[in-house]
Each structure stands twice: as C-alpha cells, then as structure tokens.
Design a protein around this motif. Sequence first.
Motif, PDB file in Angstrom:
ATOM      1  N   TYR A 136      10.430  50.127  20.375  1.00 30.31           N
ATOM      2  CA  TYR A 136       9.085  48.892  20.482  1.00 30.31           C
ATOM      3  C   TYR A 136       8.993  48.509  18.999  1.00 30.31           C
ATOM      4  O   TYR A 136       8.964  47.434  18.702  1.00 30.31           O
ATOM      5  CB  TYR A 136       7.920  49.583  20.960  1.00 30.31           C
ATOM      6  CG  TYR A 136       6.890  48.642  21.007  1.00 30.31           C
ATOM      7  CD1 TYR A 136       6.801  47.500  21.736  1.00 30.31           C
ATOM      8  CD2 TYR A 136       5.945  48.848  20.214  1.00 30.31           C
ATOM      9  CE1 TYR A 136       5.750  46.498  21.719  1.00 30.31           C
ATOM     10  CE2 TYR A 136       4.856  48.081  20.051  1.00 30.31           C
ATOM     11  CZ  TYR A 136       4.498  47.122  20.661  1.00 30.31           C
ATOM     12  OH  TYR A 136       3.568  46.223  20.625  1.00 30.31           O
ATOM     13  N   TYR A 137       8.767  49.651  18.184  1.00 29.26           N
ATOM     14  CA  TYR A 137       8.150  48.953  16.882  1.00 29.26           C
ATOM     15  C   TYR A 137       9.581  48.537  16.011  1.00 29.26           C
ATOM     16  O   TYR A 137       9.411  47.763  15.196  1.00 29.26           O
ATOM     17  CB  TYR A 137       7.774  50.443  15.863  1.00 29.26           C
ATOM     18  CG  TYR A 137       6.322  50.481  16.496  1.00 29.26           C
ATOM     19  CD1 TYR A 137       5.328  49.720  16.024  1.00 29.26           C
ATOM     20  CD2 TYR A 137       6.170  51.408  17.351  1.00 29.26           C
ATOM     21  CE1 TYR A 137       4.079  49.948  16.445  1.00 29.26           C
ATOM     22  CE2 TYR A 137       4.801  51.518  17.927  1.00 29.26           C
ATOM     23  CZ  TYR A 137       3.691  50.897  17.149  1.00 29.26           C
ATOM     24  OH  TYR A 137       2.379  50.947  17.641  1.00 29.26           O
ATOM     25  N   PHE A 138      10.858  48.844  16.521  1.00 32.80           N
ATOM     26  CA  PHE A 138      11.933  48.254  15.872  1.00 32.80           C
ATOM     27  C   PHE A 138      11.920  46.702  16.211  1.00 32.80           C
ATOM     28  O   PHE A 138      12.179  45.737  15.379  1.00 32.80           O
ATOM     29  CB  PHE A 138      13.262  48.779  16.308  1.00 32.80           C
ATOM     30  CG  PHE A 138      13.616  50.000  15.299  1.00 32.80           C
ATOM     31  CD1 PHE A 138      13.036  50.297  14.186  1.00 32.80           C
ATOM     32  CD2 PHE A 138      14.144  50.968  15.955  1.00 32.80           C
ATOM     33  CE1 PHE A 138      13.439  51.331  13.263  1.00 32.80           C
ATOM     34  CE2 PHE A 138      14.364  52.193  15.557  1.00 32.80           C
ATOM     35  CZ  PHE A 138      14.105  52.503  14.274  1.00 32.80           C
ATOM     36  N   PHE A 139      11.556  46.507  17.480  1.00 33.01           N
ATOM     37  CA  PHE A 139      11.546  44.897  18.093  1.00 33.01           C
ATOM     38  C   PHE A 139      10.397  44.297  17.447  1.00 33.01           C
ATOM     39  O   PHE A 139      10.359  43.121  16.770  1.00 33.01           O
ATOM     40  CB  PHE A 139      11.354  44.974  19.530  1.00 33.01           C
ATOM     41  CG  PHE A 139      12.484  45.260  20.146  1.00 33.01           C
ATOM     42  CD1 PHE A 139      13.840  45.080  19.767  1.00 33.01           C
ATOM     43  CD2 PHE A 139      12.654  45.780  21.387  1.00 33.01           C
ATOM     44  CE1 PHE A 139      14.874  45.218  20.202  1.00 33.01           C
ATOM     45  CE2 PHE A 139      13.770  46.117  22.306  1.00 33.01           C
ATOM     46  CZ  PHE A 139      14.757  45.947  21.608  1.00 33.01           C
ATOM     47  N   VAL A 140       9.040  45.025  17.079  1.00 34.69           N
ATOM     48  CA  VAL A 140       8.114  44.474  16.427  1.00 34.69           C
ATOM     49  C   VAL A 140       8.356  43.992  15.094  1.00 34.69           C
ATOM     50  O   VAL A 140       8.162  42.762  14.553  1.00 34.69           O
ATOM     51  CB  VAL A 140       6.825  45.503  16.372  1.00 34.69           C
ATOM     52  CG1 VAL A 140       5.792  44.785  15.674  1.00 34.69           C
ATOM     53  CG2 VAL A 140       6.356  45.641  17.988  1.00 34.69           C
ATOM     54  N   TYR A 141       9.266  44.677  14.545  1.00 34.86           N
ATOM     55  CA  TYR A 141       9.463  44.596  12.958  1.00 34.86           C
ATOM     56  C   TYR A 141      10.365  43.554  12.789  1.00 34.86           C
ATOM     57  O   TYR A 141      10.443  42.549  12.020  1.00 34.86           O
ATOM     58  CB  TYR A 141      10.086  45.738  12.317  1.00 34.86           C
ATOM     59  CG  TYR A 141      10.516  45.662  10.838  1.00 34.86           C
ATOM     60  CD1 TYR A 141       9.893  45.649   9.961  1.00 34.86           C
ATOM     61  CD2 TYR A 141      12.001  45.351  10.623  1.00 34.86           C
ATOM     62  CE1 TYR A 141      10.215  45.443   8.403  1.00 34.86           C
ATOM     63  CE2 TYR A 141      12.279  45.115   9.377  1.00 34.86           C
ATOM     64  CZ  TYR A 141      11.423  45.107   8.209  1.00 34.86           C
ATOM     65  OH  TYR A 141      11.867  44.920   6.849  1.00 34.86           O
ATOM     66  N   ASN A 178      11.174  40.746  14.874  1.00 35.05           N
ATOM     67  CA  ASN A 178      10.509  39.735  15.404  1.00 35.05           C
ATOM     68  C   ASN A 178       9.496  39.325  14.781  1.00 35.05           C
ATOM     69  O   ASN A 178       8.840  38.042  14.988  1.00 35.05           O
ATOM     70  CB  ASN A 178      10.273  39.629  17.020  1.00 35.05           C
ATOM     71  CG  ASN A 178      11.495  39.872  17.735  1.00 35.05           C
ATOM     72  OD1 ASN A 178      12.443  39.348  17.656  1.00 35.05           O
ATOM     73  ND2 ASN A 178      11.521  40.949  18.502  1.00 35.05           N
ATOM     74  N   SER A 179       8.876  40.091  13.830  1.00 36.32           N
ATOM     75  CA  SER A 179       7.683  39.582  12.800  1.00 36.32           C
ATOM     76  C   SER A 179       7.997  38.792  11.649  1.00 36.32           C
ATOM     77  O   SER A 179       9.259  39.015  11.151  1.00 36.32           O
ATOM     78  CB  SER A 179       7.040  40.980  12.530  1.00 36.32           C
ATOM     79  OG  SER A 179       5.788  40.617  11.924  1.00 36.32           O
ATOM     80  N   SER A 180       7.285  37.916  11.485  1.00 41.67           N
ATOM     81  CA  SER A 180       7.559  37.000  10.357  1.00 41.67           C
ATOM     82  C   SER A 180       6.862  37.907   8.876  1.00 41.67           C
ATOM     83  O   SER A 180       7.501  37.573   7.671  1.00 41.67           O
ATOM     84  CB  SER A 180       7.140  35.757  10.257  1.00 41.67           C
ATOM     85  OG  SER A 180       5.393  35.971  10.345  1.00 41.67           O
ATOM     86  N   ARG A 181       6.324  38.855   9.043  1.00 40.11           N
ATOM     87  CA  ARG A 181       5.596  39.709   8.022  1.00 40.11           C
ATOM     88  C   ARG A 181       6.393  40.504   7.513  1.00 40.11           C
ATOM     89  O   ARG A 181       6.372  41.047   6.302  1.00 40.11           O
ATOM     90  CB  ARG A 181       4.339  40.029   8.359  1.00 40.11           C
ATOM     91  CG  ARG A 181       3.040  38.850   8.619  1.00 40.11           C
ATOM     92  CD  ARG A 181       1.988  39.626   8.975  1.00 40.11           C
ATOM     93  NE  ARG A 181       1.234  40.233   7.744  1.00 40.11           N
ATOM     94  CZ  ARG A 181       0.023  40.637   7.673  1.00 40.11           C
ATOM     95  NH1 ARG A 181      -0.617  40.785   8.920  1.00 40.11           N
ATOM     96  NH2 ARG A 181      -0.439  41.227   6.658  1.00 40.11           N
ATOM     97  N   LYS A 182       7.168  41.140   8.400  1.00 41.36           N
ATOM     98  CA  LYS A 182       8.085  42.270   8.153  1.00 41.36           C
ATOM     99  C   LYS A 182       7.455  43.338   7.191  1.00 41.36           C
ATOM    100  O   LYS A 182       7.769  43.869   5.992  1.00 41.36           O
ATOM    101  CB  LYS A 182       9.322  42.082   7.062  1.00 41.36           C
ATOM    102  CG  LYS A 182      10.166  40.637   7.781  1.00 41.36           C
ATOM    103  CD  LYS A 182      10.841  41.373   9.036  1.00 41.36           C
ATOM    104  CE  LYS A 182      11.773  40.055   9.410  1.00 41.36           C
ATOM    105  NZ  LYS A 182      12.248  40.513  10.700  1.00 41.36           N
ATOM    106  N   GLU A 183       6.563  43.962   7.920  1.00 39.11           N
ATOM    107  CA  GLU A 183       5.871  45.050   7.275  1.00 39.11           C
ATOM    108  C   GLU A 183       6.657  46.466   7.242  1.00 39.11           C
ATOM    109  O   GLU A 183       7.126  46.871   8.167  1.00 39.11           O
ATOM    110  CB  GLU A 183       4.550  45.479   8.107  1.00 39.11           C
ATOM    111  CG  GLU A 183       3.509  44.261   7.890  1.00 39.11           C
ATOM    112  CD  GLU A 183       2.333  44.610   8.425  1.00 39.11           C
ATOM    113  OE1 GLU A 183       1.835  45.920   8.481  1.00 39.11           O
ATOM    114  OE2 GLU A 183       1.465  43.914   9.075  1.00 39.11           O
TER     115      GLU A 183
END
Length: 546
Positions: free
Chosen positions: A173-178, A180-185
Amino acid sequence: MYKSYFFIILLLLMLTSCNHYKEYITTDVTYTVDSDHEQIEWGNPYSSSFKFQTEIEIQKRKNTSEALGLQVNSFGAFDVYWDGILIGNNGKMAKAGRAEIPGTEMTYYQIPERLANLGKHTVTLVGTQTDLREVQRGNDVKLKSYLQLHRSPLIVISFMNLMAGAFLIAAIYYFFVYINSSRKELAVLLFGIICLLFFFLLIIEYIKYYLYIPYTEYYTRLKIIGWLTFAISMLVPWYFMLQFEFKKKKLVLLLLFLALVAVYIGFYGHYDISAAYFTITARLFSLLIAIDAVIRKVKGGLIVATGLLAGVAVNYFMFYDFGLFIAFTILVLCMLYLHTIRAKAMEEAHNASLLFSSRLQLELVKKNIQPHFLRNTLTSLIDWIEESPKEGVVFIRALAEEFDIMNDIAEDTLIPIRQEIDLCRRHLEVMSFRKEICYEWQEEGIEETEMIPPAIFHTIIENGITHSLPPEQGCIVFCLKFVREKQFKQYTLLTFAQNRQTKKNKRIGTGFKYIEARLTESYGTNWSFDSHAVEKGWETVIKILN
C-alpha cells in the motif's frame, strides 16, 4: 546496601551453579536432565562419527493418555535411542562408500508408551557430523506431549502469518502511495521498506517450520535474519527523524551505523545475541529521537515514546522472538499514528489550497469585471460607436474575445502558453481603443507545448500599461522571451516605454501578489520572480526550476 544486594545475587548464582540437574516443568510433564551425565564421544581424529548420551528423569506426568514426545536439537545425521531402543533417525549417517545425508537441526520423536514410565531414562544419539565440526554446537533434548510438539509450531506460525500478511499489505500500500504521489515523501518510502523487511524477517524466522533445512545451512538462515535486523534497526530511527523533523540527521545516522557495526563485530558469530543488540540499539536511538520530539512538543512524540517504552517492557517479560515481533507491531502502530497525523495535516493543507485556488479564481474574474474597468471601457466604447461604428465593432469583438478567454481559463491551474498570449493580445487590442495608444506585442523562442499559470503575463501587461508613458512616436512594445536550460526555464517580459515611477525596482499594487500566489500554487517553491526597471523600460523575469 548495594553491596548486600550484590552479595545475595552472587550467593544465589553460586548455589545454582552447584546444581547439576536442570529441572523442566511443562503443561503435561515434569522432568530433570542430569548435566553431569551428558557426554559426547567422537571417533578417531579422521572420523566424523559421534555418540551423545544423557540421562532424563521423569518425575510427573499429568496426562498419560497422550503420547510422550522427545525434541532433539543437534547437528549431524543420527539415530535416536531411548533406553537403548531405536525410536527414530534424522538424515542418513555417513558410511563407507556413502556420503552423509544431513539431518535438520530440530526433530521430534514419539516415545513408546511402555517406555515412558516415571523414573530415569537414557537418551543416546549415534551419528555422524561431516560438516561444521569447528562450530562445536551442543546437543539438547526436551520432553513434551508429542501432539503439542507438532501443534505448538502450527499455532505460532498461524499468528505470525497473519502478522506477516499485514506487514506485506502495508508495504504494498505505501509503495503505491509513494509511486502515485506527486510529493514523493521519503518517510512514506522508508515505512514501506521497513514493513517489507519485517515481512521477510517473519518469513525467514519461521521458515524452519515449512522447509526441511539441513544442519549444514542452519547458519545461513541466521545470517539472513541478522542482516534483515541490521537493516530494520538502521531504517526505523531514520524514519522517526524524518517524521519529527529531527536536526543533525546525518550525524545521528552515522553514530547509529557505527554502533550497529560495533555490535556486529563484537558479537560476530553469536547470531541471536547480535540481533537482540541490534534491536536494542535501534530502540535506544528511536527513544532519544522521540524524547527530543516530546521536549520540542511535536505532535505524536509522546505516543511514540510511550510505544517504545511499552516495547521494552514486552521484551523484558516475554520470550525474545515473540517479544521482538510484538514490540515491533507496537512500533508500527505508532508509525501508523504518525501517518494519520501527517495525512490530517495534508488534508488540511489540501483544503486550504482549494480555498486559496478559489480565491485566485475569484481574483481573476474580478480583474475584468471591476466597476472602474467596465465603466471606462463602456464609456470608450460609446465614443467609438458614435464616431466610427466599424472600429467600434472591432472594439466590441476584442472585448468579447478577452472575456471568452477569461471565462475559459478561470478554473484552470495551468493553461497553454499560446492561450495566455492570445489573452494578452486581446487585452492590448482593447486598451489601444480605450487609451488610443499604440500597443505592440512581440515574442521570441516560445514553445507551444509549455504550460503557465493563467493571467500572470496579462497582469504584468496591465501594470505596464498603467505605469508606462506613451512615446511621442511609435508604440509601447511588450516582448516576451522564453529560454530553456538544463536546470530551469525562464520567461522574460520586456516593456519598452518610459516609466512613470520615480523609484526603480519598486513593486506596486496587488498584481505581483497574484502572480506569486499563482506560481506557488503550481510550482511550490521551485520558482523565482523579479521585476525591476531597466534603461529601456521595465523587465520582469520568471524562472521555473526543473
């Protein structure tokens, strides 16, 4: 006082060291192992054969209806004897013309009921160990219900599988969040990696219950566990440093790495001990970071500090493997709590940005419906229609086209540069009728595929019209230039005219605030804006970093 405590502890240690019997009490059997009778005999120096023997005294059995089981932990390939009677084997011993088939490190054997009576019994292992002779690992035997010997691992791995599945899902899940996120935290990526590493740690730790692992590969699994624990111990404090915006990250990471390397070197070959100290080191650094966050009153710091202390308590009162995984689960829950805090902050920032964007849209609409602009424009329009109806029609068309473009771009964050230029051209055409001044538009190097926040050059032109004096002959010229470099792209708008201002490099009005707000909305902090007087008029430079 402290000396008396030390003396009592030392006395207890001395008394316990005099006892040669190890007493074990399980749910169904009580027994002792006579350490004085434990002995192992090796064959000649060139032989791999060995014989191990020890005495067990069964003192009590609670349930004689269940078969008694024997657990053996030993390296090699061997046969197991209970009171001289063969009850099982592990692997195949080496013989003349036949290589050894290594056994696994832990095996279970059922003791015949007729041989499981109370009293003393002798356990004998006869076998060979052709590999890892230099390790000199000890032999260990335990008694327990044969059914429980097989059932207990199944109960343990069922819970651990649930935990491992949860960590795997969290990692994905958090890999997908990273991704697909524009911020790349980085904190999100680290959390996903930590969850994935802990998933692998759980799998490798309990894979011995799934696969037949020969004793020759016993330490391979422990080495993998050690390196996984090392990596997790490095990443967890780093994650907390990012979440709590801890200062001097590089220095603390270096100290952490050196501490973990010192543990690795100091306890090399002692895999369980080194893994335990890896986690203790990571917990200590994480706790210091959390305490610093509490002192700085960072939200979530107290929760994390409490969770870390709870993990210490769990590890103290529970068996290391279970304590480690439960403590880490508590740690992950603390991390998830920090993510909820961050998600809430991001949601609030998003709502604020939506409100800010709505204000910018309203500001853009107001730019062309303000009463002062409409009154002057309509007054000029009346004069043109009375004096030159044909030119008045051109005036009306230009005004309508400017309003059409404004209406199209009002809700957009970025628009094509050509649409922005068309808006500027229409506005110059309208203002040329209103002020009866010649305005000319020029452009150089414009790339049609570029996008730009709406009405920023339109705003600059408005300021240029307001604060520029018309020449005695010729036109006021607006020239837009575009340059692309590796690190940035730059727009330069030159206004060739005489400035009304007496002070150079002075920003005036609310137009510049609108431009800066639009640039921040689209590019964050990756931009610069400069507007100043030059010899030929006024220059405005917008630089956008790649």
